[in-house]
Design a protein around this motif. Structure first.
Motif, short mmCIF file in Angstrom:
data_model
loop_
_atom_site.label_atom_id
_atom_site.label_comp_id
_atom_site.label_asym_id
_atom_site.label_seq_id
_atom_site.Cartn_x
_atom_site.Cartn_y
_atom_site.Cartn_z
N ASN A 87 0.84 -1.19 0.00
CA ASN A 87 0.00 0.00 0.00
C ASN A 87 0.88 1.25 0.00
O ASN A 87 1.68 1.45 0.92
N PRO A 88 0.75 2.11 -1.03
CA PRO A 88 1.58 3.33 -1.07
C PRO A 88 1.13 4.40 -0.08
O PRO A 88 1.83 5.41 0.09
N LEU A 89 -0.02 4.20 0.57
CA LEU A 89 -0.53 5.20 1.51
C LEU A 89 0.08 4.93 2.89
O LEU A 89 -0.57 4.46 3.81
N THR B 37 -2.12 13.48 -1.99
CA THR B 37 -2.71 13.72 -3.30
C THR B 37 -1.91 13.02 -4.38
O THR B 37 -2.45 12.32 -5.24
N ARG B 38 -0.59 13.19 -4.33
CA ARG B 38 0.25 12.59 -5.36
C ARG B 38 0.17 11.06 -5.31
O ARG B 38 0.11 10.40 -6.35
N ALA B 39 0.17 10.50 -4.12
CA ALA B 39 0.09 9.04 -3.99
C ALA B 39 -1.22 8.51 -4.55
O ALA B 39 -1.25 7.46 -5.21
N LEU B 40 -2.32 9.21 -4.30
CA LEU B 40 -3.62 8.79 -4.83
C LEU B 40 -3.67 8.90 -6.35
O LEU B 40 -4.22 8.03 -7.03
N VAL B 41 -3.10 9.97 -6.88
CA VAL B 41 -3.07 10.15 -8.34
C VAL B 41 -2.28 9.02 -8.99
O VAL B 41 -2.62 8.56 -10.09
N ASP B 42 -1.25 8.54 -8.30
CA ASP B 42 -0.41 7.49 -8.87
C ASP B 42 -0.98 6.09 -8.70
O ASP B 42 -0.33 5.10 -9.03
N ILE B 43 -2.21 6.00 -8.17
CA ILE B 43 -2.95 4.74 -8.19
C ILE B 43 -3.98 4.87 -9.30
O ILE B 43 -4.94 5.62 -9.18
N GLU B 44 -3.78 4.16 -10.39
CA GLU B 44 -4.70 4.28 -11.52
C GLU B 44 -6.09 3.81 -11.12
O GLU B 44 -6.26 2.74 -10.54
N SER B 45 -7.11 4.61 -11.42
CA SER B 45 -8.47 4.27 -11.00
C SER B 45 -9.51 4.82 -11.97
O SER B 45 -10.45 5.52 -11.57
N VAL B 46 -9.35 4.51 -13.23
CA VAL B 46 -10.37 4.86 -14.22
C VAL B 46 -11.68 4.18 -13.83
O VAL B 46 -11.69 3.08 -13.27
N SER B 47 -12.78 4.81 -14.10
CA SER B 47 -14.10 4.30 -13.72
C SER B 47 -14.24 2.81 -14.05
O SER B 47 -13.88 2.36 -15.13
N ASP C 18 -12.59 0.58 -12.55
CA ASP C 18 -11.32 -0.07 -12.21
C ASP C 18 -10.79 0.53 -10.90
O ASP C 18 -9.62 0.86 -10.79
N GLU C 19 -11.68 0.66 -9.92
CA GLU C 19 -11.32 1.32 -8.66
C GLU C 19 -10.94 0.34 -7.54
O GLU C 19 -10.70 0.77 -6.41
N LYS C 20 -10.87 -0.95 -7.82
CA LYS C 20 -10.65 -1.91 -6.74
C LYS C 20 -9.35 -1.65 -5.98
O LYS C 20 -9.33 -1.67 -4.75
N HIS C 21 -8.27 -1.40 -6.70
CA HIS C 21 -6.98 -1.23 -6.02
C HIS C 21 -7.00 0.00 -5.11
O HIS C 21 -6.58 -0.07 -3.95
N ILE C 22 -7.50 1.13 -5.61
CA ILE C 22 -7.51 2.33 -4.78
C ILE C 22 -8.47 2.15 -3.61
O ILE C 22 -8.18 2.58 -2.49
N ALA C 23 -9.61 1.47 -3.84
CA ALA C 23 -10.55 1.22 -2.74
C ALA C 23 -9.91 0.30 -1.70
O ALA C 23 -10.09 0.49 -0.49
N GLY D 112 -9.19 16.58 -3.54
CA GLY D 112 -10.28 16.63 -2.57
C GLY D 112 -10.37 15.37 -1.74
O GLY D 112 -10.57 15.41 -0.52
N VAL D 113 -10.21 14.20 -2.38
CA VAL D 113 -10.20 12.93 -1.66
C VAL D 113 -9.07 12.91 -0.64
O VAL D 113 -9.23 12.43 0.49
N ALA D 114 -7.92 13.45 -1.03
CA ALA D 114 -6.77 13.48 -0.11
C ALA D 114 -7.08 14.30 1.14
O ALA D 114 -6.69 13.92 2.25
N LEU D 115 -7.79 15.42 0.98
CA LEU D 115 -8.15 16.22 2.16
C LEU D 115 -9.01 15.41 3.12
O LEU D 115 -8.78 15.41 4.33
#
Length: 357
Positions: free
Chosen positions: A3-5, A17-27, A29-34, A103-106
């Motif tokens: 987990n990069p977080l 913010t940067r760590a979240l952006v670097d987790i690819e999560s196109v609609s 395909d959100e399983k990894h970020i979730a 915004g998600v990062a905040l």
């Protein structure tokens, strides 16, 4: 996969913010970020965490008199040569930087670091906002577990460039049709050209004067525009049908039913069918947490001219507004980016609001 977080990343909303952006999560395909967000939240002792699909919710249970929601979507539009992130001076570039991983990062940073807020807080990270409504995590949870979203007020961390954008306008798409009669183009007088007949529809649109409405001090400007036109049979045939797709953005003082009635007046005499519709949301500024949020921001709100998921909260009886560090004009662009100072300023405002200091 690691987990990069990490704790170091979670403590800093810019790094987060940067760590979240670097987790690819196109609609879709959100399983990894979730998975990453869920793992973090389940490790926070002052939160109770739940998951539905690729939507993750965590909440405090402190017995406060009021509950607020901080919500953001985890998905992005398809990548456009803008992944992974790139830091250029005081700007962070990458898919989702503005819409809306900053915004998600905040929200995620606050969830981890604020253990004693003045309200009970629900942190809501949801899937599939950028595509059809049937996939939207906020909608799916409202249907399956509506109790997860019960609250007195909500902040949707959509990009607003640090300005409070209150409510949102409704949106409606209709198809206006003209008809004629087919004939050989060499004998065109024997037919009736439906494309030519569309000229009157276009003239009505060209001459349309859009309303400007003020609600609770927030200005909303409506818009009615042709966005697509189609017709024709073959290169030697007079067309018997033409269709003009029209998009109507209407102020939140109108219901979808009233909006449809208005369009039938505008296009009287023509066939019209509604293909898509979503209600707007009133500013929702009278709730006590909303007033306290405005005080923390220290600036007057403006009306949201687009449509956002605050309308879904409004439909559940929860007043909501939009507030986030990203610039909405950069959403979905190849050069999408966010200003680091806006992330830091947004963090300070939200902390001030939740702490009451």
């Amino acid at each position: 996969m690691e987990n990069p977080l990490t704790p170091e990343v979670l403590a800093d909303p810019v790094k987060l913010t940067r760590a979240l952006v670097d987790i690819e999560s196109v609609s879709l395909d959100e399983k990894h970020i979730a998975d990453c967000v869920e793992e973090v939240l389940r490790g926070v002792p002052h939160l109770s965490t739940y998951r539905h699909g690729n939507t993750v919710m965590a909440r405090t249970e402190l017995g406060r008199a009021q509950r607020v929601v901080l919500a953001g979507h985890l998905d992005t539009v398809p990548i456009n040569n803008n992944f992974p992130s790139e830091l250029r001076g005081d700007l962070l570039y990458g898919c989702g930087t503005s819409d809306m991983k900053s915004g998600v990062a905040l929200a995620l940073n606050l969830a981890v670091t604020v253990a004693d807020p003045r309200y009970d807080v629900t942190y809501f990270f949801y899937e599939a906002e950028e595509i059809e409504a049937r996939y939207n995590g906020l909608t799916l949870v409202s249907q399956a577990y509506p109790q997860w979203l019960e609250a007195d007020f909500a902040v949707l961390l959509e990009p607003t460039h640090g300005v409070v954008e209150a409510g949102c306008q409704g949106t409606m798409r209709v198809v206006v049709s003209t008809t004629g009669a087919r004939a050989h183009s060499a004998r065109s007088w024997r037919g009736s050209n439906a494309i030519h007949a569309a000229g009157e529809v276009l003239r009505r649109l060209e001459g349309y004067e859009a309303r400007r409405v003020e609600i609770d001090g927030c200005a909303y400007r409506e818009g009615l525009n042709a966005v697509k036109i189609g017709g024709g049979v073959a290169g030697n045939v007079i067309p018997d049908r033409c269709e003009i797709e029209v998009n109507y953005r209407f102020a939140p003082d109108r219901t979808p039913e009233q909006a449809q009635e208005h369009l039938r007046e505008v296009f009287a005499g023509y066939e019209m069918r509604v293909t898509d519709s979503a209600p707007g949301a009133a500013p929702g500024l009278t709730a006590a947490p909303a007033q306290e949020f405005l005080a923390a921001v220290g600036a007057a709100p403006v009306g949201k001219l687009g449509w956002t998921d605050v309308a879904r909260f409004a439909a559940m009886g929860i007043p909501a507004l939009n507030f986030g560090p990203g610039d909405p004009n950069l959403a979905h662009h190849a050069d999408e980016h966010v200003e680091l100072d806006k992330i830091r300023a947004g963090d300070a405002i939200l902390r001030r609001w939740l702490s009451g200091v």
